[in-house]
Design a protein around this motif. Structure first.
Motif, PDB file in Angstrom:
ATOM      1  N   PRO A   1     -66.033  21.704  16.306  1.00 10.06           N
ATOM      2  CA  PRO A   1     -64.644  21.664  15.470  1.00 10.06           C
ATOM      3  C   PRO A   1     -63.964  20.567  15.504  1.00 10.06           C
ATOM      4  CG  PRO A   1     -64.535  23.121  17.372  1.00 10.06           C
ATOM      5  CD  PRO A   1     -65.812  22.445  17.513  1.00 10.06           C
ATOM      6  N   ASN A   2     -63.953  19.508  16.543  1.00  6.86           N
ATOM      7  CA  ASN A   2     -63.176  18.401  16.626  1.00  6.86           C
ATOM      8  C   ASN A   2     -63.618  17.469  16.058  1.00  6.86           C
ATOM      9  OD1 ASN A   2     -61.154  20.203  17.754  1.00  6.86           O
ATOM     10  ND2 ASN A   2     -61.812  19.487  20.136  1.00  6.86           N
ATOM     11  N   GLY A   3     -64.682  17.147  15.430  1.00  4.14           N
ATOM     12  CA  GLY A   3     -65.227  16.034  14.887  1.00  4.14           C
ATOM     13  C   GLY A   3     -66.032  15.252  15.988  1.00  4.14           C
ATOM     14  N   GLY A   4     -66.560  15.467  17.151  1.00  2.00           N
ATOM     15  CA  GLY A   4     -67.020  14.867  17.873  1.00  2.00           C
ATOM     16  C   GLY A   4     -66.334  14.274  19.328  1.00  2.00           C
ATOM     17  N   TRP A   5     -65.241  14.855  19.259  1.00  2.12           N
ATOM     18  CA  TRP A   5     -64.350  14.503  20.605  1.00  2.12           C
ATOM     19  C   TRP A   5     -63.907  15.833  21.254  1.00  2.12           C
ATOM     20  CZ3 TRP A   5     -59.505  16.517  21.110  1.00  2.12           C
ATOM     21  CH2 TRP A   5     -58.708  16.959  20.025  1.00  2.12           C
ATOM     22  N   ARG A   6     -63.697  15.634  22.561  1.00  3.68           N
ATOM     23  CA  ARG A   6     -63.353  16.898  23.230  1.00  3.68           C
ATOM     24  C   ARG A   6     -61.938  16.369  24.247  1.00  3.68           C
ATOM     25  NH1 ARG A   6     -63.930  16.543  28.762  1.00  3.68           N
ATOM     26  NH2 ARG A   6     -65.389  14.989  29.428  1.00  3.68           N
ATOM     27  N   PRO A   7     -61.178  17.493  24.446  1.00  2.00           N
ATOM     28  CA  PRO A   7     -59.908  17.399  25.222  1.00  2.00           C
ATOM     29  C   PRO A   7     -60.449  17.299  26.722  1.00  2.00           C
ATOM     30  CG  PRO A   7     -60.073  19.639  24.706  1.00  2.00           C
ATOM     31  CD  PRO A   7     -61.152  18.826  23.893  1.00  2.00           C
ATOM     32  N   ASN A   8     -59.309  16.945  27.619  1.00  2.00           N
ATOM     33  CA  ASN A   8     -59.648  16.955  29.018  1.00  2.00           C
ATOM     34  C   ASN A   8     -60.216  18.360  29.612  1.00  2.00           C
ATOM     35  OD1 ASN A   8     -59.590  14.164  29.813  1.00  2.00           O
ATOM     36  ND2 ASN A   8     -57.305  14.464  29.724  1.00  2.00           N
ATOM     37  N   ALA A   9     -60.297  18.399  30.730  1.00  3.08           N
ATOM     38  CA  ALA A   9     -60.694  19.740  31.535  1.00  3.08           C
ATOM     39  C   ALA A   9     -59.736  20.817  31.187  1.00  3.08           C
ATOM     40  CB  ALA A   9     -61.064  19.551  32.959  1.00  3.08           C
ATOM     41  N   PRO A  10     -60.091  22.082  31.207  1.00  2.00           N
ATOM     42  CA  PRO A  10     -59.158  23.208  30.871  1.00  2.00           C
ATOM     43  C   PRO A  10     -58.163  23.570  31.602  1.00  2.00           C
ATOM     44  CG  PRO A  10     -61.546  23.925  30.527  1.00  2.00           C
ATOM     45  CD  PRO A  10     -61.599  22.601  31.021  1.00  2.00           C
ATOM     46  N   HIS A  11     -56.873  23.804  31.467  1.00  2.00           N
ATOM     47  CA  HIS A  11     -55.918  23.950  32.347  1.00  2.00           C
ATOM     48  C   HIS A  11     -54.934  25.305  32.095  1.00  2.00           C
ATOM     49  CE1 HIS A  11     -54.290  21.400  29.133  1.00  2.00           C
ATOM     50  NE2 HIS A  11     -53.150  22.254  29.209  1.00  2.00           N
ATOM     51  N   ILE A  12     -54.160  25.679  32.717  1.00  2.24           N
ATOM     52  CA  ILE A  12     -53.492  27.026  32.708  1.00  2.24           C
ATOM     53  C   ILE A  12     -52.117  26.864  32.811  1.00  2.24           C
ATOM     54  CG2 ILE A  12     -53.724  28.077  34.787  1.00  2.24           C
ATOM     55  CD1 ILE A  12     -54.877  30.702  33.335  1.00  2.24           C
ATOM     56  N   LEU A  13     -51.485  25.854  33.771  1.00  2.00           N
ATOM     57  CA  LEU A  13     -49.978  25.923  33.834  1.00  2.00           C
ATOM     58  C   LEU A  13     -49.406  24.925  32.911  1.00  2.00           C
ATOM     59  CD1 LEU A  13     -49.882  25.787  37.613  1.00  2.00           C
ATOM     60  CD2 LEU A  13     -49.487  27.742  36.297  1.00  2.00           C
ATOM     61  N   GLU A  14     -48.190  25.227  32.290  1.00  3.30           N
ATOM     62  CA  GLU A  14     -47.436  24.194  31.632  1.00  3.30           C
ATOM     63  C   GLU A  14     -46.390  23.750  32.398  1.00  3.30           C
ATOM     64  OE1 GLU A  14     -47.493  22.987  28.829  1.00  3.30           O
ATOM     65  OE2 GLU A  14     -49.375  24.029  28.008  1.00  3.30           O
ATOM     66  N   ARG A  15     -45.511  24.768  33.125  1.00  2.17           N
ATOM     67  CA  ARG A  15     -44.470  24.099  34.031  1.00  2.17           C
ATOM     68  C   ARG A  15     -44.087  25.547  34.897  1.00  2.17           C
ATOM     69  NH1 ARG A  15     -42.060  25.376  29.090  1.00  2.17           N
ATOM     70  NH2 ARG A  15     -40.491  26.349  28.810  1.00  2.17           N
ATOM     71  N   ILE A  16     -43.586  25.130  36.034  1.00  4.05           N
ATOM     72  CA  ILE A  16     -42.857  26.050  37.058  1.00  4.05           C
ATOM     73  C   ILE A  16     -41.351  25.960  36.997  1.00  4.05           C
ATOM     74  CG2 ILE A  16     -43.095  27.076  39.263  1.00  4.05           C
ATOM     75  CD1 ILE A  16     -45.867  25.849  39.318  1.00  4.05           C
ATOM     76  N   GLU A  17     -40.419  26.837  36.938  1.00  8.45           N
ATOM     77  CA  GLU A  17     -39.058  26.794  36.818  1.00  8.45           C
ATOM     78  C   GLU A  17     -38.548  27.539  38.146  1.00  8.45           C
ATOM     79  OE1 GLU A  17     -37.685  27.673  33.259  1.00  8.45           O
ATOM     80  OE2 GLU A  17     -38.298  25.967  32.154  1.00  8.45           O
ATOM     81  N   GLU A  18     -37.479  27.090  38.480  1.00  7.04           N
ATOM     82  CA  GLU A  18     -36.630  27.824  39.293  1.00  7.04           C
ATOM     83  C   GLU A  18     -35.687  28.854  38.725  1.00  7.04           C
ATOM     84  OE1 GLU A  18     -35.517  26.371  43.556  1.00  7.04           O
ATOM     85  OE2 GLU A  18     -35.423  24.782  42.721  1.00  7.04           O
TER      86      GLU A  18
END
Length: 875
Positions: free
Chosen positions: A528-545
């Motif tokens: 679906p991306n037209g031949g390219w892919r993103p980097n490895a899958p990830h699940i964290l965006e940010r961690i806040e106090e």
């Protein structure tokens, strides 16, 4: 009479010396020491006053405000879980067993009921013991000091912090009674294993509330306080037992228990439950917990309540978990399923949990499943399901398990072939293939055909690559892979994100090598991306106090890796659209209710039905589903990917379409449409018809062309050589690198072609096929109103040949008559659809005995692909 007084007189040469206290050697050092003492006293007074003042600033109400668990938020800010690193249930003092209180006092603070917050002599005694031992052997903090330190995060290892802790402990003693201090302490401290407080520890380790703990269990918890993780019975049973026995000995020495009770408790074997994370844990939450610990460290993850922003979509996550559970429950009801069921294991698990026999509970052996869903552009993990029940087994099958992908690997084989010059209209032979070339399930006979996912599969002879991929033909796909080259296929898979080692053999074309489900999903994003892919899958965006301070931010998005050309990606995508609409995945629409959307996908079935998969996508979202057993074994005969994994995929894609509406995937400008004959894979001519029997025993003509997509370099340069001419061209331009061939006697480039000045004069019949086919027939004048009495020609092109964006062109090629008449303005014959009277039965797969390869003739080997002959009207 007065006694005369005599005076001592120094002897001659004697020198007089002043008293010792008036000597400079004494009063100068003494003065310096006195000055330093005064300065130290002043400094100490100032420091004590400052620390006392600082101790007054702490809000003692926070002693009862226990730290909350870290909150996990999905991509939309919705709370969908917690990390129970501080899994705590506070209980009042009267719910705490007396043995636990005495055990903690014996091992942590023997003078708890005598001191006022700190033990001055205990500090001196500990300092002497540590000095003698050469290392820290005994602590000097009282229970009240520990409560102050844990409640107000006094973590610095400094003298000032120690003094502040003492003053704060004294203030706590002035405001709270001993029972309240003990209650706050036992509700706050960490007991290892993510369990905070005595109540959570009792339930976690022993499966019972704290008030029901025995002396042995109470001593075990008290022994964990000094080093919860190292002494945890889940981590080191021997060390935990040793710590427990030390606590019991201290209780005996202090008179808190008698010798008989101590000996009995020390000899008792303690039953510890299997490690179960806190209630509400899922595979996604557990993976997030691991990532948080990796970012902020164990201590901070265990002791501070963070707000953790993730990429998970809580709605999609719930839909995936519910669908997986529902459809696997249904699969276990199949007549051919003869394995353990989820219901049976869950009942036994519940009994073992209630009877404290979890340590002897075996691992589950029921049918498992896994799901992972990725954002196509960023590789954000939107859905992560690692199994059916996290409490039963914590093994994450979406991220950790490596299993055969089966025929879900075929798109990468075809992508490699298209990169090397083939196109979806290229012909490939669908016929029996000698299994010695692949060696899946044996080394003799012919290769099985489980790819088409049908118990009644038939070989269809020559077919286009589009048809072969849509119908998942094993033999045809292996031939395409061998033509493209094993190494080239493996290189493309690696570039697409499959990091697992793939075996360099043709069996890998059919997915015999083991990969993770996450790798498969990431690799599918290239289509679906037209031949390219993103980097490895990830699940964290940010961690806040709690105050909003960001401790970790996910890396910047936008990094991408080009894998294949956009034209190749779209060609494979168009084939996967056909696979979903009319191929092996067509039940997604007809049976499981997939909403109408631009999507593509491929079923995956491993040899002997050990694994069933489906991987597919729309413009925004890619999802892969796996079902199978932890120990590979046949699920049941006929357990295809379209039956087990596809309905789960459909439920998730329908849910995703509601929140992330898909759009059409654009066709690259360099791809053009060209009319191809499906029988030859070459340019269509006006003679591309097959003769079929009509219902009235007559003969009708069926058009065999369709509109295909190809780049200018892929478009065939020759017209169809199946229809109209009995054989192919005798002269063909071949590159110099080909095998040597006999030179022509005449240089054809020097022979001028004869130009036809007038139309060919024909009789009623053309036995010598004098009228040659034309790739581009001349336009005819506007016909008069057509008569039905003219000859009927069937014009039904194969609907599976359409490209997704040009479906209107499918089955609508020119269908004018191939027989000319001398009349000046003959009516144009229109193709009308008819139903043949008899449908030819397809070729049945049968095992054919074969000879060793070195004894077979070239014309008889099953590896040879034959060019299909012209159709016979009598067939």
């Amino acid at each position: 009479m007065r006694t005369p007084t005599t005076h001592l007189k120094p002897s001659p040469g004697h020198r007089f010396r002043p008293p010792w206290y008036s000597r400079p050697q004494f009063y100068i050092p003494t003065g310096i020491i006195a000055a330093l003492a005064v300065a130290f006293g002043v400094y100490t007074s100032i420091l004590v006053a400052a620390l006392e003042a600082q101790a007054q600033t702490f809000d003692l109400n926070k002693l009862e405000q226990m730290e909350s668990a870290s909150v996990i938020l999905d991509r939309n800010g919705k709370i969908f879980g917690q990390i129970y690193v501080e899994n705590r249930q506070t209980v009042p003092y009267d719910q705490l067993p007396r043995d636990l209180v005495n055990a903690v006092v014996a091992v942590e603070d023997a003078k708890f009921y005598q001191h006022g917050g700190y033990d001055f002599f205990g500090i001196i005694r500990a300092a002497l013991k540590n000095l003698t031992a050469g290392h820290v052997r005994q602590g000097a903090s009282t229970i009240t000091q520990q409560l102050a330190r844990n409640s107000f995060a006094l973590k610095e290892k400094t003298f000032r912090r120690k003094l502040l802790e003492i003053f704060l402990a004294r203030r706590i003693e002035e405001n709270f009674g001993k029972q309240k201090i003990m209650e706050l302490y036992l509700n706050r401290i960490y007991f290892g294993g993510g369990l905070y407080g005595a109540e959570a520890a009792a339930r976690g380790y022993f499966g019972k509330p704290a008030r029901e703990m025995s002396l042995t269990e109470s001593a075990t918890l008290a022994g964990l306080v000094k080093s919860p993780n190292r002494l945890s019975p889940w981590s080191d049973g021997a060390a935990s037992r040793e710590a427990r026995n030390y606590v019991l000995a201290r209780m005996r020495d202090l008179g808190l228990i008698d010798r008989d009770r101590c000996a009995s408790a020390q000899a008792e074997d303690l039953a510890i439950g299997s490690r179960q994370n806190a209630q509400g844990q899922t595979y996604a939450v557990d993976y997030i917990r691991q990532q948080v610990i990796a970012v902020v460290g164990w201590d901070r993850a265990m002791n501070e309540g963070f707000r953790i922003h993730t990429t998970i979509d809580a709605n999609l996550q719930k839909a995936a978990e519910d669908s997986l559970r529902k459809h696997l429950d249904q699969a276990e009801q199949h007549p051919g399923y003869n394995h353990q069921t989820y219901a049976d294991y869950a009942a036994n698990f519940k009994k073992a949990k209630s009877s404290n026999t979890m340590s002897s509970q075996p691992a589950p052996e029921y049918l498992q499943g896994a799901v992972i869903g990725l954002d196509n552009e960023t590789s954000d993990i939107l859905v992560l399901v690692g199994g059916r029940d996290f409490e039963h087994n914590q093994y994450d099958r979406a991220l950790q398990a490596k299993r055969p992908a089966g025929t879900a690997m075929l798109p990468f084989v075809y992508a490699t072939a298209f990169e090397k010059g083939m196109f979806p209209g290229s012909l490939v032979e669908d016929s029996p293939l000698d299994n010695r070339a692949v060696m899946i399930g044996g080394t003799t006979g012919i290769l099985g055909e489980w790819g088409p996912e049908s118990a009644e599969n038939r070989y269809e002879g020559a077919m286009t690559a589009r048809q072969a991929l849509a119908k998942s033909k094993n033999g045809a796909s292996v031939r395409i892979g061998m033509n493209a080259g094993v190494d080239s296929v493996l290189q493309l898979c690696s570039a697409a994100g499959i990091r697992s080692a793939l075996r360099p053999y043709p069996a890998t074309f059919l997915g015999s090598s083991e990969i993770t489900l996450a790798e498969l999903a990431l690799a599918y994003t290239i289509f679906p991306n037209g031949g390219w892919r993103p980097n490895a899958p990830h699940i964290l965006e940010r961690i806040e106090e709690k105050d909003g301070t960001v401790w970790h931010a996910q890396r910047e998005h936008g990094s991408r890796q080009n894998v294949i050309k956009p034209e190749t990606a779209y060609e494979v995508h168009s084939c996967l659209v056909d696979a979903l609409q009319s191929g092996t995945g067509k039940t997604a629409f007809t049976q499981f209710g997939l909403k109408k959307m631009p999507a593509g996908g491929k079923t995956g079935t491993a040899y002997d039905f050990t694994d069933a998969l489906f991987a597919g996508y729309n413009s925004n979202f890619t999802c892969a589903v796996w079902t199978g057993f932890d120990k590979p074994q046949k699920i049941y005969r006929g357990a295809f990917g379209r039956e087990l994994a596809l309905p789960i995929w459909v439920d998730i894609m329908n849910a995703a379409a509601q929140h992330y509406p898909p759009r059409e995937i654009k066709q690259p400008a360099n791809l053009k449409q060209v009319e191809i004959c499906s029988r030859s894979g070459l340019l269509a001519t006006d003679k591309c018809y097959d003769a079929v029997k009509a219902a009235n025993a007559g003969t009708l003509q069926r058009r065999t062309t369709y509109m295909e997509i190809a780049t200018p370099a892929q478009v065939p340069t020759e017209p169809c050589n199946i229809h109209g001419e009995p054989r192919t061209r005798l002269v063909r331009d071949l590159p110099s690198s080909d095998l040597p061939r006999a030179a022509l006697a005449v240089d054809l480039s020097e022979v001028a072609p004869v130009t036809i000045k007038n139309p060919t004069l024909l009789a009623d019949k053309d036995p010598y096929n004098s009228l040659k086919p034309s790739a581009k027939p001349e336009p005819t004048p506007e016909p008069e109103k057509e008569t039905v009495e003219s000859q009927k020609i069937e014009n039904g092109a194969d609907r599976t040949q359409a490209t997704p964006t040009q479906s209107a062109n499918v089955g609508k090629p020119g269908a004018e008559s191939i027989n000319q008449t001398p009349e000046p303005a003959p009516p144009i014959r229109k193709a009308l659809p008819v139903e043949p009277e008899d449908k030819k039965t397809g070729e049945v797969r049968r095992a054919i005995p074969v000879k060793p390869l070195d004894q077979e003739s070239e014309t008889e080997t099953l590896l040879k692909s034959a060019t299909p002959p012209p159709s016979d009207p009598d067939e």
